[in-house]
Design a protein around this motif. Structure first.
Motif, short mmCIF file in Angstrom:
data_model
loop_
_atom_site.label_atom_id
_atom_site.label_comp_id
_atom_site.label_asym_id
_atom_site.label_seq_id
_atom_site.Cartn_x
_atom_site.Cartn_y
_atom_site.Cartn_z
N MET A 2 0.83 -1.21 0.00
CA MET A 2 0.00 0.00 0.00
C MET A 2 0.87 1.25 0.00
N ALA A 3 1.94 1.26 0.80
CA ALA A 3 2.85 2.41 0.82
C ALA A 3 3.47 2.62 -0.55
N LYS A 4 3.86 1.55 -1.20
CA LYS A 4 4.48 1.63 -2.53
C LYS A 4 3.51 2.21 -3.55
N ILE A 5 2.26 1.75 -3.53
CA ILE A 5 1.25 2.24 -4.47
C ILE A 5 1.03 3.73 -4.28
N ARG A 6 0.93 4.16 -3.03
CA ARG A 6 0.64 5.57 -2.76
C ARG A 6 1.83 6.48 -3.03
N LEU A 7 3.01 6.07 -2.59
CA LEU A 7 4.19 6.91 -2.77
C LEU A 7 4.58 7.03 -4.24
N GLU A 8 4.52 5.92 -4.96
CA GLU A 8 4.92 5.94 -6.38
C GLU A 8 3.78 6.41 -7.28
N GLY A 9 2.59 6.56 -6.72
CA GLY A 9 1.44 7.00 -7.50
C GLY A 9 1.15 8.48 -7.31
N LEU A 10 0.10 8.78 -6.57
CA LEU A 10 -0.36 10.16 -6.45
C LEU A 10 0.64 11.06 -5.73
N ILE A 11 1.36 10.53 -4.74
CA ILE A 11 2.33 11.37 -4.02
C ILE A 11 3.44 11.83 -4.96
N PHE A 12 3.97 10.91 -5.75
CA PHE A 12 5.01 11.29 -6.72
C PHE A 12 4.44 12.24 -7.76
N ASP A 13 3.24 11.94 -8.25
CA ASP A 13 2.62 12.78 -9.30
C ASP A 13 2.49 14.23 -8.85
N PHE A 14 2.17 14.43 -7.58
CA PHE A 14 1.98 15.81 -7.09
C PHE A 14 3.31 16.50 -6.82
N PHE A 15 4.18 15.86 -6.06
CA PHE A 15 5.38 16.55 -5.58
C PHE A 15 6.48 16.63 -6.62
N LYS A 16 6.38 15.91 -7.74
CA LYS A 16 7.42 16.00 -8.76
C LYS A 16 7.49 17.39 -9.38
N SER A 17 6.40 18.14 -9.31
CA SER A 17 6.38 19.48 -9.89
C SER A 17 6.53 20.57 -8.83
N HIS A 18 6.86 20.18 -7.61
CA HIS A 18 7.07 21.15 -6.52
C HIS A 18 8.49 20.99 -5.99
N SER A 19 9.25 22.08 -6.01
CA SER A 19 10.64 22.03 -5.53
C SER A 19 10.66 21.51 -4.10
N LEU A 20 11.36 20.41 -3.88
CA LEU A 20 11.29 19.72 -2.59
C LEU A 20 11.85 20.56 -1.44
N ASN A 21 12.82 21.44 -1.73
CA ASN A 21 13.38 22.25 -0.65
C ASN A 21 12.53 23.49 -0.34
N ARG A 22 11.36 23.60 -0.99
CA ARG A 22 10.47 24.74 -0.73
C ARG A 22 9.08 24.29 -0.32
N ILE A 23 8.97 23.06 0.12
CA ILE A 23 7.68 22.55 0.57
C ILE A 23 7.31 23.20 1.91
N ASN A 24 6.11 23.75 1.97
CA ASN A 24 5.63 24.38 3.19
C ASN A 24 4.17 24.02 3.41
N ALA A 25 3.54 24.64 4.39
CA ALA A 25 2.16 24.33 4.73
C ALA A 25 1.22 24.61 3.56
N GLN A 26 1.53 25.65 2.76
CA GLN A 26 0.68 25.98 1.62
C GLN A 26 0.72 24.87 0.57
N VAL A 27 1.90 24.31 0.35
CA VAL A 27 2.03 23.20 -0.61
C VAL A 27 1.22 22.00 -0.13
N LEU A 28 1.24 21.74 1.17
CA LEU A 28 0.50 20.60 1.71
C LEU A 28 -1.01 20.83 1.61
N THR A 29 -1.43 22.08 1.73
CA THR A 29 -2.85 22.40 1.53
C THR A 29 -3.25 22.12 0.09
N GLU A 30 -2.37 22.49 -0.84
CA GLU A 30 -2.63 22.22 -2.26
C GLU A 30 -2.65 20.70 -2.52
N PHE A 31 -1.81 19.96 -1.79
CA PHE A 31 -1.79 18.50 -1.92
C PHE A 31 -3.13 17.91 -1.48
#
Length: 403
Positions: free
Chosen positions: A106-135
């Motif tokens: 289940m972790a593999k499906i979620r991390l390699e699926g929707l989680i990767f799809d969303f965060f691949k277009s967000h600079s990882l060193n700039r993730i903040n509360a606003q990015v998580l709200t968008e997620f």
């Protein structure tokens, strides 16, 4: 040693197994290691500088304190590597028997699926509360249930914690609040349960033909009439608290008939959801099992290593299809497939019914005893069952009179 003019995270060094100088650069949570193919220290420094400048120009190297946007290619590669590390840690938990392999999947499906799809277009060193709200908005658009979204948040938190440990972000941002409302579990009333039992017998003489226009029958012809076992299966589930997944695994060797001061079945079922202790049935399950066992023996089954239900089916996944489809036929025929609040009912609803009946009719049974015997938790009993049954559980008090 370090190289003048370059970050302290870049080192050049020698190892005993090679005559060449090596370069190691720590950046964004991962090491880049490369042989410099020279034995001369001055050449090694020059080569290391050239390699570093190339990484810097391509955007692969990002200083620790930098808030610059990581290039898209580097961001995706870094995210991929981080997810691999999280999954590696989860797989180690499986090997230590801390979690089940299904949890890792289940972790593999979620991390390699929707989680990767969303965060691949967000600079990882700039993730903040606003990015998580968008997620969260991103997940909501996928029409996921709140409980499923909570699972995605839990796996995302593991990813962010790793990023924090590797200094990619300074701290794990706060997630927006998300509350999953406990839904009705789709249990049947006593009247509905009796109707189900009657209809399961009546349909034995009828043949199912309503496959829908243009659709072919996908269940074996043997089961186009209601299987005799369904009536026993329905009652067995209600008197033993088992899950549908248990039905396909139960063998005769897992069941022991106990007769004495109390008559019951002792069930030593295969482990499920990290529960592996033996459970006991209610008294009616004894005769149900005896009748079922006699039926199976008349068909050439009934040995200790034979399955209790549909032993002729070697593909045990098919057993869930057969029993689930047959049960849905009964519910649709009775017009009770949906519950009073629109909850879709399935074979799993029989487990909910078993727990609900014990809460209503089981006297002063405590939650811990019920939870352990149903191989669940007290929290689940209280959250999903008792909270919706308080009135009926206390009917004697509500109807009582002072004397």
């Amino acid at each position: 040693m370090t190289v003048d003019g370059l970050p302290d995270k870049l080192k050049i060094y020698r190892i005993s197994g090679s005559k060449y100088w090596q370069m190691r650069l720590y950046n964004l949570g991962r090491y880049t290691i490369q042989s410099l193919k020279t034995t001369d220290i001055d050449e090694a420094k020059v080569f290391a500088t050239q390699i570093f400048r190339g990484l810097e120009a391509s955007g692969i190297y990002v200083p620790k304190a930098s808030k610059d946007v990581i290039s898209e290619a580097s961001n995706q590669q870094l995210l991929h590597d981080l997810i691999e590390d999280v999954l590696r840690a989860e797989l180690e938990k499986v090997s230590r028997d801390e979690i089940k392999h299904a949890s890792y999947v289940m972790a593999k499906i979620r991390l390699e699926g929707l989680i990767f799809d969303f965060f691949k277009s967000h600079s990882l060193n700039r993730i903040n509360a606003q990015v998580l709200t968008e997620f969260l908005t991103f997940l909501t658009a996928k029409k996921l249930a709140a409980s499923t979204m909570q699972g995605y948040i839990a796996h995302t938190r593991k990813l962010l914690q790793l990023m924090c440990r590797r200094s990619i972000i300074q701290a794990v941002p706060s997630f927006p609040s998300l509350k999953a409302q406990p839904n009705s579990r789709g249990a049947f009333t006593a009247t509905e349960y009796q109707a189900i039992l009657r209809r399961s017998k009546q349909l034995r003489t009828e043949t199912f033909t309503d496959w829908g226009e243009g659709n072919k029958a996908w269940i074996k012809r043997d089961y186009h009439q209601m299987p005799c076992e369904m009536n026993w299966l329905i009652r067995f589930m209600v008197y033993t608290f088992v899950r549908p997944g248990d039905i396909r695994q139960i063998k005769n060797k897992h069941i022991e008939i106990i007769q004495g001061a109390y008559n019951y079945l002792r069930l030593n079922l295969p482990e499920v959801k990290r529960h592996k202790a033996a459970t006991v049935s209610l008294a009616p399950a004894v005769n149900i099992y005896k009748q079922l066992l006699a039926y199976q023996k008349s068909r050439g089954y009934g040995e200790p290593n034979d399955y209790v239900f549909f032993p002729e089916e070697l593909n045990r996944r098919l057993v869930l299809d057969i029993s689930g489809w047959s049960f849905n036929w009964i519910l649709k025929d009775l017009g009770i497939k949906a519950g009073p609040h629109g909850t879709d009912r399935t074979l799993y609803s029989l487990r909910h019914t078993a727990i609900t009946f014990r809460l209503i009719y089981g006297g002063n049974i405590d939650y811990l005893t019920l939870a352990r015997n149903a191989r669940t938790s007290v929290e689940m009993i209280d959250k999903f069952y008792a909270s919706t049954l308080s009135a009926e559980m206390n009917i004697a008090l509500l109807h009582g009179k002072r004397r």
